[in-house]
Scaffold this motif. Structure first.
Motif, PDB file in Angstrom:
ATOM      1  N   ARG A   1       0.821  -1.216   0.000  1.00 33.64           N
ATOM      2  CA  ARG A   1       0.000   0.000   0.000  1.00 33.64           C
ATOM      3  C   ARG A   1       0.852   1.262   0.000  1.00 33.64           C
ATOM      4  NH1 ARG A   1      -5.431  -0.611   0.819  1.00 33.64           N
ATOM      5  NH2 ARG A   1      -6.134  -2.687   1.460  1.00 33.64           N
ATOM      6  N   ASN A   2       2.029   1.198   0.623  1.00 31.47           N
ATOM      7  CA  ASN A   2       2.873   2.387   0.759  1.00 31.47           C
ATOM      8  C   ASN A   2       3.894   2.546  -0.360  1.00 31.47           C
ATOM      9  OD1 ASN A   2       1.564   2.998   3.182  1.00 31.47           O
ATOM     10  ND2 ASN A   2       3.018   1.818   4.410  1.00 31.47           N
ATOM     11  N   LEU A   3       3.900   1.645  -1.326  1.00 27.29           N
ATOM     12  CA  LEU A   3       4.855   1.747  -2.423  1.00 27.29           C
ATOM     13  C   LEU A   3       4.588   2.969  -3.291  1.00 27.29           C
ATOM     14  CD1 LEU A   3       5.121  -1.939  -3.734  1.00 27.29           C
ATOM     15  CD2 LEU A   3       6.928  -0.619  -2.644  1.00 27.29           C
ATOM     16  N   GLN A   4       5.664   3.599  -3.727  1.00 29.77           N
ATOM     17  CA  GLN A   4       5.563   4.656  -4.732  1.00 29.77           C
ATOM     18  C   GLN A   4       5.632   3.987  -6.104  1.00 29.77           C
ATOM     19  OE1 GLN A   4       5.075   8.028  -4.196  1.00 29.77           O
ATOM     20  NE2 GLN A   4       4.765   7.393  -2.052  1.00 29.77           N
ATOM     21  N   THR A   5       4.553   4.042  -6.852  1.00 26.03           N
ATOM     22  CA  THR A   5       4.520   3.349  -8.136  1.00 26.03           C
ATOM     23  C   THR A   5       5.032   4.240  -9.263  1.00 26.03           C
ATOM     24  OG1 THR A   5       2.226   4.014  -8.516  1.00 26.03           O
ATOM     25  CG2 THR A   5       2.602   1.892  -7.423  1.00 26.03           C
ATOM     26  N   SER A   6       5.535   3.584 -10.296  1.00 31.95           N
ATOM     27  CA  SER A   6       5.981   4.253 -11.510  1.00 31.95           C
ATOM     28  C   SER A   6       5.826   3.261 -12.656  1.00 31.95           C
ATOM     29  CB  SER A   6       7.445   4.703 -11.371  1.00 31.95           C
ATOM     30  OG  SER A   6       8.296   3.585 -11.161  1.00 31.95           O
ATOM     31  N   ASN A   7       6.217   3.662 -13.834  1.00 36.47           N
ATOM     32  CA  ASN A   7       6.173   2.754 -14.984  1.00 36.47           C
ATOM     33  C   ASN A   7       7.467   2.907 -15.770  1.00 36.47           C
ATOM     34  OD1 ASN A   7       5.683   1.212 -17.229  1.00 36.47           O
ATOM     35  ND2 ASN A   7       3.666   2.062 -17.655  1.00 36.47           N
ATOM     36  N   LEU A   8       8.390   1.981 -15.532  1.00 33.35           N
ATOM     37  CA  LEU A   8       9.671   1.982 -16.237  1.00 33.35           C
ATOM     38  C   LEU A   8       9.624   1.130 -17.505  1.00 33.35           C
ATOM     39  CD1 LEU A   8      12.130   1.701 -13.191  1.00 33.35           C
ATOM     40  CD2 LEU A   8      11.222   3.755 -14.315  1.00 33.35           C
ATOM     41  N   GLY A   9       8.437   0.571 -17.804  1.00 32.63           N
ATOM     42  CA  GLY A   9       8.241  -0.112 -19.075  1.00 32.63           C
ATOM     43  C   GLY A   9       8.488  -1.605 -19.070  1.00 32.63           C
ATOM     44  N   HIS A  10       9.092  -2.153 -18.014  1.00 30.27           N
ATOM     45  CA  HIS A  10       9.348  -3.597 -17.989  1.00 30.27           C
ATOM     46  C   HIS A  10       8.114  -4.350 -17.495  1.00 30.27           C
ATOM     47  CE1 HIS A  10      10.245  -2.462 -13.766  1.00 30.27           C
ATOM     48  NE2 HIS A  10       9.722  -3.657 -13.505  1.00 30.27           N
ATOM     49  N   TYR A  11       8.147  -5.666 -17.661  1.00 34.12           N
ATOM     50  CA  TYR A  11       7.092  -6.546 -17.171  1.00 34.12           C
ATOM     51  C   TYR A  11       7.692  -7.515 -16.150  1.00 34.12           C
ATOM     52  CZ  TYR A  11       3.850  -4.887 -20.720  1.00 34.12           C
ATOM     53  OH  TYR A  11       3.013  -4.091 -21.480  1.00 34.12           O
TER      54      TYR A  11
END
Length: 327
Positions: free
Chosen positions: A171-181
């Motif tokens: 719940r406390n994670l800072q999410t992002s999108n670096l493009g990997h799977y």
């Protein structure tokens, strides 16, 4: 108050959920922890009172259970001995997360126990199941029998079923999108997976139960399973490719990541989970083989995120359970 919390140690989902629940239970009294099973990489921060062999299945390398290895791992004489070694009369509350040693010990001694698990959600006939039933239905009912049930699933199919426990660290994670799977498919060999993933033009992080050291093959990184590394990869990925488990897919959905599931062959519970997520809009494949790369490329191209509401109710669930079921 004295509490026993018994946890299944096959796979990582049960112990991952327990990492969130254990600190809550410790507020209500003296807590003893029991784990049985042999196939988990995730551990608890707190010491165990009991560690048993239990009854586990072994992941194969081609999409299913390794039945011969599972059979060789069984030791019913040890199970019987462990079952009779537990001083269950000492406890005011016995909680069970699909753990068979304590469940059967309670049943034989006619001592109440509370199932706090995903599996007990199948007590409800409303919980999704394939049209074709299997011996897996019997396993879900008899593997760890309890007298009371508090279940978790992707949706509230009955009054006693809650949405998934999402750990605070997720719940406390800072999410992002670096493009990997991110990939967690423990029933498939890494090299078989890599052969297919190399045919795509995106980066992949495979978390492997088999490897002790990380390596890279083209656009694929293979990483030994570890909780922190997996969380970092999941928080920054575009999507998760995983099996038909419960906790991992639930966390990916909560983080608003794309999800594709490939349930283990012959594993009834995973087939049920995959059916439930497919009704939410998650793409599901039954196996890896011909056409798999085409399905992958289609999934990569599409923006098919599923929106869910998994509120943080864990503390209230634990409080209500203690108030209702403690002797």
């Amino acid at each position: 108050m004295k509490i026993l919390y018994a946890i299944q140690g096959t796979g990582n989902g049960h112990i991952s959920r327990a990492r969130e629940i254990v600190p809550l239970l410790q507020k209500y009294g003296e807590l003893d922890l029991l784990v049985s099973g042999t196939e988990a990489e995730v551990t608890l921060a707190q010491p165990l009172k009991y560690k048993f062999h239990g009854i586990s299945f072994v992941f194969g390398s081609n999409g299913g259970v390794d039945k011969w290895a599972t059979f060789k791992l069984m030791n019913l004489r040890r199970f019987w001995r462990d079952m009779h070694s537990l001083p269950l009369e000492e406890y005011d509350l016995i909680i069970n997360d699909f753990e068979p040693v304590s469940a059967w010990a309670c049943k034989l001694k006619k001592i109440p126990s509370v199932s706090l698990s995903h599996q007990c959600s199948f007590v409800s006939k409303n919980t999704p199941r394939p049209k074709k039933r299997s011996y897996g239905e019997w396993v879900l009912k008899n593997y760890s029998p309890t007298t009371h049930h508090i279940g978790f699933h992707f949706e509230r199919y009955a009054d006693f079923i809650h949405t998934p426990v999402i750990r605070s660290e997720i719940r406390n994670l800072q999410t992002s999108n670096l493009g990997h799977y991110t990939v967690y498919l423990p029933a498939y060999d890494d090299k078989k997976l890599t052969k297919y993933l190399n045919e795509t033009d995106v980066q992949w992080h495979i978390f492997s139960k088999r490897q002790k050291t990380a390596y890279t093959d083209g656009n694929v990184q293979v990483i030994p399973v570890n909780n922190e590394g997996f969380n970092i990869s999941l928080a920054s990925c575009e999507g998760l490719l995983t099996g038909g488990g419960f906790e991992g897919p639930a966390e990916a959905l909560f983080l608003q990541k794309k999800l594709m599931m490939i349930p283990m062959q012959g594993q009834y519970e995973q087939q049920c989970n995959a059916l439930a997520t497919s009704r939410l809009g998650v793409p599901v494949l039954q196996a890896i083989g011909d056409g798999f790369v085409d399905h992958l490329k289609k999934w990569i191209k599409e923006d098919n995120k599923v929106w869910v509401d998994f509120p943080d109710e864990t503390a209230q669930i634990v409080h209500d359970m203690v108030q209702r079921y403690a002797r």
